[in-house]
Design a protein around this motif. Structure first.
Motif, PDB file in Angstrom:
ATOM      1  N   GLY A 167      48.176  54.447  48.523  1.00  0.00           N
ATOM      2  CA  GLY A 167      47.745  54.191  47.109  1.00  0.00           C
ATOM      3  C   GLY A 167      48.282  54.863  45.894  1.00  0.00           C
ATOM      4  N   TRP A 168      49.365  55.911  46.261  1.00  0.00           N
ATOM      5  CA  TRP A 168      50.274  55.660  45.243  1.00  0.00           C
ATOM      6  C   TRP A 168      51.637  54.925  44.841  1.00  0.00           C
ATOM      7  CZ3 TRP A 168      52.327  58.845  50.554  1.00  0.00           C
ATOM      8  CH2 TRP A 168      51.644  60.101  50.532  1.00  0.00           C
ATOM      9  N   ASP A 169      51.259  55.697  43.450  1.00  0.00           N
ATOM     10  CA  ASP A 169      52.363  54.852  42.250  1.00  0.00           C
ATOM     11  C   ASP A 169      53.650  54.510  43.014  1.00  0.00           C
ATOM     12  OD1 ASP A 169      53.465  53.526  40.195  1.00  0.00           O
ATOM     13  OD2 ASP A 169      52.638  55.040  39.108  1.00  0.00           O
ATOM     14  N   ARG A 170      54.543  53.827  43.169  1.00  0.00           N
ATOM     15  CA  ARG A 170      55.391  53.730  43.563  1.00  0.00           C
ATOM     16  C   ARG A 170      56.679  53.738  43.058  1.00  0.00           C
ATOM     17  NH1 ARG A 170      55.525  51.470  49.372  1.00  0.00           N
ATOM     18  NH2 ARG A 170      53.312  50.940  49.832  1.00  0.00           N
ATOM     19  N   GLN A 171      56.211  54.108  41.692  1.00  0.00           N
ATOM     20  CA  GLN A 171      57.696  54.492  40.217  1.00  0.00           C
ATOM     21  C   GLN A 171      58.242  55.557  41.147  1.00  0.00           C
ATOM     22  OE1 GLN A 171      55.313  53.404  36.792  1.00  0.00           O
ATOM     23  NE2 GLN A 171      56.280  51.505  36.696  1.00  0.00           N
ATOM     24  N   SER A 172      59.650  55.695  40.498  1.00  0.00           N
ATOM     25  CA  SER A 172      60.471  56.767  40.660  1.00  0.00           C
ATOM     26  C   SER A 172      60.053  57.111  39.408  1.00  0.00           C
ATOM     27  CB  SER A 172      61.949  56.029  41.024  1.00  0.00           C
ATOM     28  OG  SER A 172      62.621  55.800  39.719  1.00  0.00           O
ATOM     29  N   PRO A 173      60.631  58.655  39.169  1.00  0.00           N
ATOM     30  CA  PRO A 173      60.172  59.490  38.502  1.00  0.00           C
ATOM     31  C   PRO A 173      60.842  58.726  37.078  1.00  0.00           C
ATOM     32  CG  PRO A 173      60.367  60.579  39.909  1.00  0.00           C
ATOM     33  CD  PRO A 173      59.941  59.649  39.930  1.00  0.00           C
ATOM     34  N   ILE A 174      61.643  57.852  37.465  1.00  0.00           N
ATOM     35  CA  ILE A 174      63.395  57.494  36.124  1.00  0.00           C
ATOM     36  C   ILE A 174      62.773  56.877  36.245  1.00  0.00           C
ATOM     37  CG2 ILE A 174      65.353  56.678  36.262  1.00  0.00           C
ATOM     38  CD1 ILE A 174      66.789  58.461  38.182  1.00  0.00           C
ATOM     39  N   GLU A 175      61.759  55.765  36.280  1.00  0.00           N
ATOM     40  CA  GLU A 175      60.903  54.254  36.067  1.00  0.00           C
ATOM     41  C   GLU A 175      59.930  54.615  35.562  1.00  0.00           C
ATOM     42  OE1 GLU A 175      61.905  51.372  39.174  1.00  0.00           O
ATOM     43  OE2 GLU A 175      62.324  52.579  40.192  1.00  0.00           O
ATOM     44  N   ALA A 176      59.545  55.501  35.774  1.00  0.00           N
ATOM     45  CA  ALA A 176      57.899  55.836  35.697  1.00  0.00           C
ATOM     46  C   ALA A 176      57.527  55.705  33.953  1.00  0.00           C
ATOM     47  CB  ALA A 176      57.522  57.455  36.256  1.00  0.00           C
ATOM     48  N   PRO A 177      56.694  54.618  33.294  1.00  0.00           N
ATOM     49  CA  PRO A 177      56.428  55.555  31.488  1.00  0.00           C
ATOM     50  C   PRO A 177      56.330  56.771  31.706  1.00  0.00           C
ATOM     51  CG  PRO A 177      55.286  54.164  32.510  1.00  0.00           C
ATOM     52  CD  PRO A 177      55.596  54.460  33.948  1.00  0.00           C
ATOM     53  N   SER A 178      57.419  56.791  30.276  1.00  0.00           N
ATOM     54  CA  SER A 178      56.770  58.260  29.592  1.00  0.00           C
ATOM     55  C   SER A 178      55.609  58.345  28.548  1.00  0.00           C
ATOM     56  CB  SER A 178      57.983  59.310  29.340  1.00  0.00           C
ATOM     57  OG  SER A 178      58.958  58.272  28.350  1.00  0.00           O
ATOM     58  N   GLY A 179      55.591  59.513  27.666  1.00  0.00           N
ATOM     59  CA  GLY A 179      54.714  59.573  26.616  1.00  0.00           C
ATOM     60  C   GLY A 179      52.853  59.431  26.820  1.00  0.00           C
ATOM     61  N   THR A 180      52.624  59.662  26.133  1.00  0.00           N
ATOM     62  CA  THR A 180      51.186  59.748  26.096  1.00  0.00           C
ATOM     63  C   THR A 180      50.150  58.828  27.213  1.00  0.00           C
ATOM     64  OG1 THR A 180      50.325  59.014  24.125  1.00  0.00           O
ATOM     65  CG2 THR A 180      51.506  61.000  24.345  1.00  0.00           C
ATOM     66  N   GLY A 181      50.571  57.271  27.841  1.00  0.00           N
ATOM     67  CA  GLY A 181      49.836  56.585  27.781  1.00  0.00           C
ATOM     68  C   GLY A 181      48.981  56.896  28.920  1.00  0.00           C
ATOM     69  N   ASP A 182      49.119  57.842  29.615  1.00  0.00           N
ATOM     70  CA  ASP A 182      48.457  58.554  30.917  1.00  0.00           C
ATOM     71  C   ASP A 182      47.683  59.622  30.729  1.00  0.00           C
ATOM     72  OD1 ASP A 182      49.500  56.198  32.178  1.00  0.00           O
ATOM     73  OD2 ASP A 182      50.969  57.957  32.938  1.00  0.00           O
ATOM     74  N   GLY A 183      47.833  59.962  29.247  1.00  0.00           N
ATOM     75  CA  GLY A 183      46.879  60.786  29.096  1.00  0.00           C
ATOM     76  C   GLY A 183      47.727  61.908  28.840  1.00  0.00           C
ATOM     77  N   GLY A 184      48.741  62.284  28.950  1.00  0.00           N
ATOM     78  CA  GLY A 184      48.940  63.622  28.692  1.00  0.00           C
ATOM     79  C   GLY A 184      49.815  64.189  26.536  1.00  0.00           C
ATOM     80  N   LEU A 185      50.178  65.061  26.537  1.00  0.00           N
ATOM     81  CA  LEU A 185      50.810  65.424  25.418  1.00  0.00           C
ATOM     82  C   LEU A 185      51.890  65.282  25.180  1.00  0.00           C
ATOM     83  CD1 LEU A 185      48.581  68.385  25.416  1.00  0.00           C
ATOM     84  CD2 LEU A 185      47.432  66.908  24.516  1.00  0.00           C
ATOM     85  N   GLY A 186      52.430  64.441  25.821  1.00  0.00           N
ATOM     86  CA  GLY A 186      54.007  63.724  25.610  1.00  0.00           C
ATOM     87  C   GLY A 186      55.112  65.347  25.219  1.00  0.00           C
ATOM     88  N   PHE A 187      55.054  65.967  25.450  1.00  0.00           N
ATOM     89  CA  PHE A 187      55.607  67.910  25.510  1.00  0.00           C
ATOM     90  C   PHE A 187      56.799  67.524  26.543  1.00  0.00           C
ATOM     91  CE2 PHE A 187      51.792  70.475  24.554  1.00  0.00           C
ATOM     92  CZ  PHE A 187      52.206  69.739  22.873  1.00  0.00           C
ATOM     93  N   GLY A 188      57.189  67.155  27.699  1.00  0.00           N
ATOM     94  CA  GLY A 188      57.735  66.897  28.650  1.00  0.00           C
ATOM     95  C   GLY A 188      57.631  68.133  29.315  1.00  0.00           C
ATOM     96  N   THR A 189      59.223  68.397  30.824  1.00  0.00           N
ATOM     97  CA  THR A 189      58.264  69.963  31.822  1.00  0.00           C
ATOM     98  C   THR A 189      59.394  70.521  31.024  1.00  0.00           C
ATOM     99  OG1 THR A 189      60.349  68.587  31.961  1.00  0.00           O
ATOM    100  CG2 THR A 189      58.244  67.840  33.921  1.00  0.00           C
ATOM    101  N   VAL A 190      60.100  70.549  30.252  1.00  0.00           N
ATOM    102  CA  VAL A 190      61.366  71.352  29.655  1.00  0.00           C
ATOM    103  C   VAL A 190      60.287  72.742  28.302  1.00  0.00           C
ATOM    104  CG1 VAL A 190      62.688  71.962  27.926  1.00  0.00           C
ATOM    105  CG2 VAL A 190      63.553  70.111  29.999  1.00  0.00           C
TER     106      VAL A 190
END
Length: 61
Positions: free
Chosen positions: A3-26
């Motif tokens: 049941g894991w998401d099979r998208q690699s980090p490069i292909e995974a969508p970014s932004g706040t669509g998944d509930g994050g604040l969109g700051f990024g790791t850096v």
């Protein structure tokens, strides 16, 4: 299978669509480092975490 998401980090969508604040790791890592360093400097300067030897009672051995 698991049941894991099979998208690699490069292909995974970014932004706040998944509930994050969109700051990024850096930005997040930088803010965390700033908070940790700020607390270390604060405790070094104020010595708030050091017990006063006159007020500490010794425990019987």
């Amino acid at each position: 299978m698991f049941g894991w998401d099979r998208q690699s980090p490069i292909e995974a969508p970014s932004g706040t669509g998944d509930g994050g604040l969109g700051f990024g790791t850096v930005v997040t890592s930088g803010r965390f480092l700033a908070v940790v360093l700020g607390l270390a400097v604060y405790l070094t300067v104020t010595r708030e975490d050091v017990a006063d030897p006159a007020r500490v009672t010794r425990q019987a051995a």
